[in-house]
Design an enzyme around this catalytic site. Structure first.
Site, PDB file in Angstrom:
ATOM      1  N   THR A  96     -14.027  30.633  -2.073  1.00 56.56           N
ATOM      2  CA  THR A  96     -13.613  31.454  -3.223  1.00 56.56           C
ATOM      3  C   THR A  96     -12.666  32.577  -2.808  1.00 56.56           C
ATOM      4  OG1 THR A  96     -15.768  31.015  -4.185  1.00 56.56           O
ATOM      5  CG2 THR A  96     -14.504  32.818  -5.149  1.00 56.56           C
TER       6      THR A  96
ATOM      7  N   SER B 131     -13.476  29.272  -9.838  1.00 57.66           N
ATOM      8  CA  SER B 131     -13.735  27.937 -10.394  1.00 57.66           C
ATOM      9  C   SER B 131     -12.573  26.985 -10.111  1.00 57.66           C
ATOM     10  CB  SER B 131     -13.955  28.034 -11.903  1.00 57.66           C
ATOM     11  OG  SER B 131     -15.029  28.884 -12.180  1.00 57.66           O
TER      12      SER B 131
ATOM     13  N   GLY C 292     -20.607  34.804   1.820  1.00 55.53           N
ATOM     14  CA  GLY C 292     -21.867  35.091   2.504  1.00 55.53           C
ATOM     15  C   GLY C 292     -21.690  35.078   4.009  1.00 55.53           C
TER      16      GLY C 292
ATOM     17  N   ARG D  93     -55.879  39.206 -18.279  1.00 55.48           N
ATOM     18  CA  ARG D  93     -55.546  40.354 -19.109  1.00 55.48           C
ATOM     19  C   ARG D  93     -56.079  40.166 -20.534  1.00 55.48           C
ATOM     20  NH1 ARG D  93     -53.765  45.659 -18.963  1.00 55.48           N
ATOM     21  NH2 ARG D  93     -52.238  46.064 -20.610  1.00 55.48           N
TER      22      ARG D  93
ATOM     23  N   GLY E 135     -45.680  45.785 -19.287  1.00 57.37           N
ATOM     24  CA  GLY E 135     -45.071  46.810 -18.436  1.00 57.37           C
ATOM     25  C   GLY E 135     -45.256  46.511 -16.968  1.00 57.37           C
TER      26      GLY E 135
ATOM     27  N   THR F 156     -23.928  31.098 -11.264  1.00 58.42           N
ATOM     28  CA  THR F 156     -22.494  31.258 -10.966  1.00 58.42           C
ATOM     29  C   THR F 156     -22.083  30.616  -9.644  1.00 58.42           C
ATOM     30  OG1 THR F 156     -22.405  33.308 -12.233  1.00 58.42           O
ATOM     31  CG2 THR F 156     -20.686  32.995 -10.587  1.00 58.42           C
TER      32      THR F 156
ATOM     33  N   GLU G 287     -22.071  28.234  -6.253  1.00 56.44           N
ATOM     34  CA  GLU G 287     -22.105  26.762  -6.159  1.00 56.44           C
ATOM     35  C   GLU G 287     -21.569  26.137  -7.452  1.00 56.44           C
ATOM     36  OE1 GLU G 287     -22.582  24.440  -3.863  1.00 56.44           O
ATOM     37  OE2 GLU G 287     -22.585  26.074  -2.430  1.00 56.44           O
TER      38      GLU G 287
ATOM     39  N   ASP H 221     -19.818  27.664 -11.347  1.00 56.13           N
ATOM     40  CA  ASP H 221     -20.284  28.258 -12.601  1.00 56.13           C
ATOM     41  C   ASP H 221     -20.859  27.157 -13.511  1.00 56.13           C
ATOM     42  OD1 ASP H 221     -19.940  30.421 -14.873  1.00 56.13           O
ATOM     43  OD2 ASP H 221     -19.104  28.525 -15.618  1.00 56.13           O
TER      44      ASP H 221
HETATM   45  C1  LIG Z   1     -23.528  36.612  -4.594  1.00 55.55           C
HETATM   46  C2  LIG Z   1     -22.429  35.603  -4.485  1.00 55.55           C
HETATM   47  C3  LIG Z   1     -22.325  34.821  -3.358  1.00 55.55           C
HETATM   48  C4  LIG Z   1     -21.276  33.923  -3.212  1.00 55.55           C
HETATM   49  N1  LIG Z   1     -21.135  33.231  -2.042  1.00 55.55           N
HETATM   50  C5  LIG Z   1     -20.002  32.511  -1.848  1.00 55.55           C
HETATM   51  C6  LIG Z   1     -19.732  31.933  -0.568  1.00 55.55           C
HETATM   52  O1  LIG Z   1     -20.507  32.097   0.394  1.00 55.55           O
HETATM   53  N2  LIG Z   1     -18.594  31.217  -0.409  1.00 55.55           N
HETATM   54  C7  LIG Z   1     -17.717  31.022  -1.445  1.00 55.55           C
HETATM   55  O2  LIG Z   1     -16.711  30.358  -1.239  1.00 55.55           O
HETATM   56  N3  LIG Z   1     -17.944  31.557  -2.660  1.00 55.55           N
HETATM   57  C8  LIG Z   1     -19.051  32.309  -2.889  1.00 55.55           C
HETATM   58  N4  LIG Z   1     -19.275  32.874  -4.119  1.00 55.55           N
HETATM   59  C9  LIG Z   1     -18.282  32.695  -5.172  1.00 55.55           C
HETATM   60  C10 LIG Z   1     -18.747  31.832  -6.325  1.00 55.55           C
HETATM   61  O3  LIG Z   1     -18.840  30.499  -5.934  1.00 55.55           O
HETATM   62  C11 LIG Z   1     -17.774  32.067  -7.478  1.00 55.55           C
HETATM   63  O4  LIG Z   1     -18.018  33.362  -7.969  1.00 55.55           O
HETATM   64  C12 LIG Z   1     -17.929  31.045  -8.581  1.00 55.55           C
HETATM   65  O5  LIG Z   1     -17.447  29.799  -8.171  1.00 55.55           O
HETATM   66  C13 LIG Z   1     -17.211  31.459  -9.868  1.00 55.55           C
HETATM   67  O6  LIG Z   1     -15.887  31.792  -9.643  1.00 55.55           O
HETATM   68  P1  LIG Z   1     -15.300  33.166 -10.219  1.00 55.55           P
HETATM   69  O7  LIG Z   1     -16.203  34.260  -9.783  1.00 55.55           O
HETATM   70  O8  LIG Z   1     -13.889  33.239  -9.842  1.00 55.55           O
HETATM   71  O9  LIG Z   1     -15.444  33.032 -11.794  1.00 55.55           O
HETATM   72  P2  LIG Z   1     -14.349  32.461 -12.790  1.00 55.55           P
HETATM   73  O10 LIG Z   1     -13.899  31.130 -12.328  1.00 55.55           O
HETATM   74  O11 LIG Z   1     -13.327  33.503 -13.042  1.00 55.55           O
HETATM   75  O12 LIG Z   1     -15.235  32.284 -14.091  1.00 55.55           O
HETATM   76  C14 LIG Z   1     -15.534  33.380 -14.966  1.00 55.55           C
HETATM   77  C15 LIG Z   1     -16.019  32.825 -16.300  1.00 55.55           C
HETATM   78  O13 LIG Z   1     -14.982  32.060 -16.890  1.00 55.55           O
HETATM   79  C16 LIG Z   1     -15.464  30.801 -17.291  1.00 55.55           C
HETATM   80  N5  LIG Z   1     -14.438  29.789 -17.050  1.00 55.55           N
HETATM   81  C17 LIG Z   1     -13.780  29.520 -15.912  1.00 55.55           C
HETATM   82  N6  LIG Z   1     -12.969  28.479 -16.061  1.00 55.55           N
HETATM   83  C18 LIG Z   1     -13.104  28.062 -17.339  1.00 55.55           C
HETATM   84  C19 LIG Z   1     -12.546  26.997 -18.104  1.00 55.55           C
HETATM   85  N7  LIG Z   1     -11.686  26.103 -17.592  1.00 55.55           N
HETATM   86  N8  LIG Z   1     -12.958  26.858 -19.387  1.00 55.55           N
HETATM   87  C20 LIG Z   1     -13.845  27.715 -19.917  1.00 55.55           C
HETATM   88  N9  LIG Z   1     -14.401  28.704 -19.242  1.00 55.55           N
HETATM   89  C21 LIG Z   1     -14.043  28.887 -17.961  1.00 55.55           C
HETATM   90  C22 LIG Z   1     -16.688  30.532 -16.451  1.00 55.55           C
HETATM   91  O14 LIG Z   1     -17.619  29.742 -17.169  1.00 55.55           O
HETATM   92  C23 LIG Z   1     -17.232  31.930 -16.199  1.00 55.55           C
HETATM   93  O15 LIG Z   1     -18.171  32.267 -17.194  1.00 55.55           O
HETATM   94  C24 LIG Z   1     -20.341  33.764  -4.270  1.00 55.55           C
HETATM   95  C25 LIG Z   1     -20.457  34.536  -5.430  1.00 55.55           C
HETATM   96  C26 LIG Z   1     -21.467  35.448  -5.530  1.00 55.55           C
HETATM   97  C27 LIG Z   1     -21.529  36.309  -6.758  1.00 55.55           C
END
Ligand SMILES: Cc1cc2nc3c(=O)[nH]c(=O)nc-3n(C[C@H](O)[C@H](O)[C@H](O)COP(=O)(O)OP(=O)(O)OC[C@H]3O[C@@H](n4cnc5c(N)ncnc54)[C@H](O)[C@@H]3O)c2cc1C
Length: 701
Positions: A187, A193, A226, A362, A453, A474, A476, A478
């Site tokens: 990412t 995505s 990570g 409870r 609570g 989100t 692995e 979204d």
């Molecule tokens: C705690 C954490 C750990 C992570 N660890 C790793 C890691 O180790 N390695 C790594 O590579 N990544 C990692 N990630 C990244 C994670 O895989 C991405 O955050 C995830 O794939 C989503 O991408 P984005 O954040 O860019 O969201 P976006 O792609 O911007 O998505 C945002 C929103 O837009 C919507 N959306 C996107 N595209 C479309 C579409 N075509 N149509 C309609 N809706 C859409 C989605 O449903 C979502 O609700 C991590 C993220 C977090 C938060």
């Protein structure tokens, strides 16, 4: 065998001759449809029903399935690390990260984190077992779990799946032992995505036989990675491969990040992502590679299972289409999704165990009983209504995960070698991950509220469960994006020639087909055709006297919904394109229908997994335990139909009377589950020490 004798009426199962018990009576058919009251009536047969004895060890064994041994090993290991649950609340973020790392390394030393790696590198050589181990580990602290996932599942998994012998020999033994800590750097800030649009570049330099890794702009920096902020010494970096001025799409390379002392190597800039909503024991961070080209790795660092670059700079790959090559690469990483879904189900089990046991201790409000005692929460119909359908759904998702794990194992162990099995696995993994992680979010919230609570106090686990599992929806992939993948598979029937179609390509493809052709290609159509005749009373009489607790009725409803919704998507796509609308606009307008169809498809697979599991129970399983699972299976199916009653009514598959009958039946099933509830959560086998929640479920609660 350790079971407890409790009173619960068996499920009545009218018109279901192939069902598992023979004590059925048709309560639904007996009711006069036109005069049905709006409120629940007392359960006519709740008294005097035969006792049911749930045998907890038997039920646990059924749930543990083929991987009982590794599950037992991890269950036995977990209590030694119960204090991590407290450390998560009391330690500073820095200290907690070190603590989590120490636990991960200790676990690595036992071998239980390496079940999926080949034996020659210190692994267990059993991918199915690796999922079962991960699933069980999810009963404990989830920072530990995710750190394990990053190190062994993502970093190690990418080297194993995308690399070849030379990479395996060079890295895997050190990855498995934890000597080499690493990241999975896919990412970027700019793209999550849409991985195909990543900005990082790996340019081949034939003069030195090296790849030059560059981050062309700030937003192309790797983000949320990570192990990056602190512990990772290397990363599998996903980058656009450029050879002799030509781009070949996203590929993966092993790139060193830090020296022996933990300092970033020249040209590598790393930043901490800072505090997160949860999972603060994992050091997520950002990584940039100097745009001036300081970061260079040998040609051999390209993970070259699917494509390679010769020393003199010629790109080669057996997969011609760049799109298909990309999806093939991603497909090999499906294990991560399967693991996260499994962890979601486990988190739901922990929450349910606490909330149901609390509900059995409870008391609130006197209800006029002779003993003058206040009533147990779990004896309230509303409490049952809130918890038991979710308990049933958790069982259902457990069964769906088990099927998925089996398919993953078969495909990755070379037992299933055909292309279709692989594509079905990828789709199923995407959809199950979405449903299982949403299950966790929903169940944990309801269970937290069900504990009042006290549920809000960190010592009772819900705070961490909520915060740590939230992001499962989100990372692995979204969930909504994953369901779109499922939708695409449905519309193209998983045919390999369409595997590299993008969204617009899919729209155009479907628009060219007759709707009937789309439907006829789908498996659900064949299934629906088969079951139509099996329906009691025939499909046109569903609203009259077919059995409410007949799994074939449930399956027919689910299959009808799925087929109808796929047809509806195809029809809308076609209409949109035929009207001259731009394909992108058509897709955007139909997207919510694609998601609905994908969900309907996944719901059908989940129900089938549950029904198959119950139908397939061995003869050694006692009748009462079967009946208990039948109750849950019925409860799951009917609750799902009830939740979508408006849709079924809109589409002529549910009358108002029958809808009310379903609601009544669910109340009845909940009352029948009530005496079994303690045993049904005990069978999950969450180690007592991992529940904490002394105040909610302990001796003095
Ligand atoms: C705690 C954490 C750990 C992570 N660890 C790793 C890691 O180790 N390695 C790594 O590579 N990544 C990692 N990630 C990244 C994670 O895989 C991405 O955050 C995830 O794939 C989503 O991408 P984005 O954040 O860019 O969201 P976006 O792609 O911007 O998505 C945002 C929103 O837009 C919507 N959306 C996107 N595209 C479309 C579409 N075509 N149509 C309609 N809706 C859409 C989605 O449903 C979502 O609700 C991590 C993220 C977090 C938060």
């Amino acid at each position: 065998m350790g079971g407890r004798r409790v009173t619960a009426a068996p499920a009545a199962r009218p018109n279901a001759p192939d069902r598992f018990d023979t004590m059925a009576t048709d309560t639904a058919a007996a009711e006069p449809a036109a005069t049905e009251p709006d409120v629940d009536q007392p359960d006519a047969d709740a008294t005097g029903a035969p006792d049911l004895t749930v045998d907890v060890p038997t039920l646990s064994a059924i749930l543990d399935g083929p991987y009982a041994d590794i599950r037992r090993t991890v269950r036995e290991q977990l209590p030694a690390y119960a204090s991590v649950l407290v450390d998560a609340e009391t330690m500073t973020r820095d200290d907690f990260r070190e603590r989590v790392l120490a636990v991960v390394l200790e676990m690595a030393a036992t071998g239980s984190t390496a079940m999926g790696f080949p034996a020659e590198y210190g692994g267990g050589g059993d991918i199915g077992a690796s999922i079962a181990a991960f699933e069980t580990l999810a009963f404990g602290d989830l920072s530990v779990l995710v750190k394990v996932g990053v190190q062994f599942g993502l970093f190690g998994g990418a080297i194993l799946q995308l690399g070849t012998q030379r990479h395996h020999d060079a890295y895997l033994a050190d990855v498995v032992s934890g000597r080499l800590l690493g990241c999975f750097a896919m990412t970027e800030t700019g793209h999550g995505s849409n991985v195909q649009a990543l900005g990082t570049v790996a340019t081949y330099d034939p003069a030195t036989s090296e790849f030059v890794i560059t981050t062309p702009d700030e937003r192309s920096g790797k983000d949320y990675i990570g192990n990056a902020a602190r512990h990772g010494r290397a990363a599998v970096v996903f980058a656009q491969l450029e050879v002799a001025g030509e781009r070949h799409g996203v590929h993966a390379l092993v790139v060193p990040l830090r020296d022996e002392d933990g300092n970033p190597l020249p040209g590598v800039r790393i930043e901490d992502d800072g505090p997160k909503m949860g999972l603060n024991g994992v050091d997520n961070g950002r990584i940039w590679f100097d745009p001036d080209g300081t970061v260079r790795v040998p040609r051999e660092n390209l993970l070259n299972r699917f494509a390679d670059v010769t020393e003199d700079g010629v790109y080669t790959s057996d997969i011609e289409s760049a799109g298909r090559r990309f999806f093939t690469m991603l497909g090999t990483l499906v294990q991560g999704r399967v693991s996260v879904g499994a962890a979601g189900v486990s988190a739901a089990k922990v929450a349910l165990t606490i909330a149901i046991r609390h509900g059995l201790r409870r008391r609130q409000f006197e209800t006029g009983t002779d003993d003058g005692q206040e009533q147990l929460l779990l004896d309230y119909g509303l409490h049952q209504r809130r918890l038991f359908p979710r308990l049933a759904r958790t069982y259902a998702l457990h069964c769906a995960q088990e099927v998925l794990t089996g398919q993953l194992h078969d495909v990755f162990s070379g037992i299933a070698t055909d292309e279709e099995s692989r594509r079905l696995l990828e789709s199923r993994a995407a959809g199950t991950k979405a449903l299982a992680t949403w299950l966790a979010t929903d169940v944990i919230q309801e269970c937290r509220e069900a504990c009042g609570g006290a549920g809000y106090l960190s010592e009772n686990r819900f705070a961490a469960l909520k915060a740590d599992t939230d992001v499962f929806a989100t990372f692995e992939g979204d969930n909504h994006v994953l369901l779109q993948l499922v939708g695409k598979g449905l519309l193209t029937d998983y045919a390999s020639e369409f595997s590299d179609l993008d969204q617009l390509g899919t729209v155009r493809f479907v628009a060219e087909l007759a709707v009937e052709t789309v439907l006829e290609r789908t498996k659900v159509h064949k299934l629906f055709e088969q079951i139509r005749d099996a329906l009691p009373g025939g499909s046109d009489e569903w609203h009259t006297d077919s059995g409410l607790r007949d799994p074939d009725y449930h399956l027919a409803m689910f299959r009808f919904r799925e087929e109808h919704q796929i047809g509806s998507v195809a029809r809308r796509l076609k209409r949109g394109v035929d009207s001259g609308m731009d394909a992108g606009e058509v897709f955007s307008r139909v997207q919510d229908h694609v998601i609905s169809a994908a969900r309907a498809h996944m719901e059908r697979l989940v129900l089938e997994a549950f029904v198959d599991k119950v139908r397939g129970l061995g003869e050694d399983v006692d009748e009462d335990t079967r009946l208990a699972l039948n109750l849950l299976c019925d409860l799951h199916a009917l609750s799902a139909i009830e939740a979508d009653a408006a849709w079924f009514m809109e589409h002529g598959r549910l009358t108002a009377q029958r809808s009310k009958a379903i609601t009544r039946e669910i109340g009845d099933l909940c009352r029948r589950v009530r005496p079994l509830a303690a045993d049904l959560v005990a069978a999950f086998g969450v180690p007592e020490a991992m529940l904490r929640a002394e105040a909610l479920i302990g001796e003095d609660a």
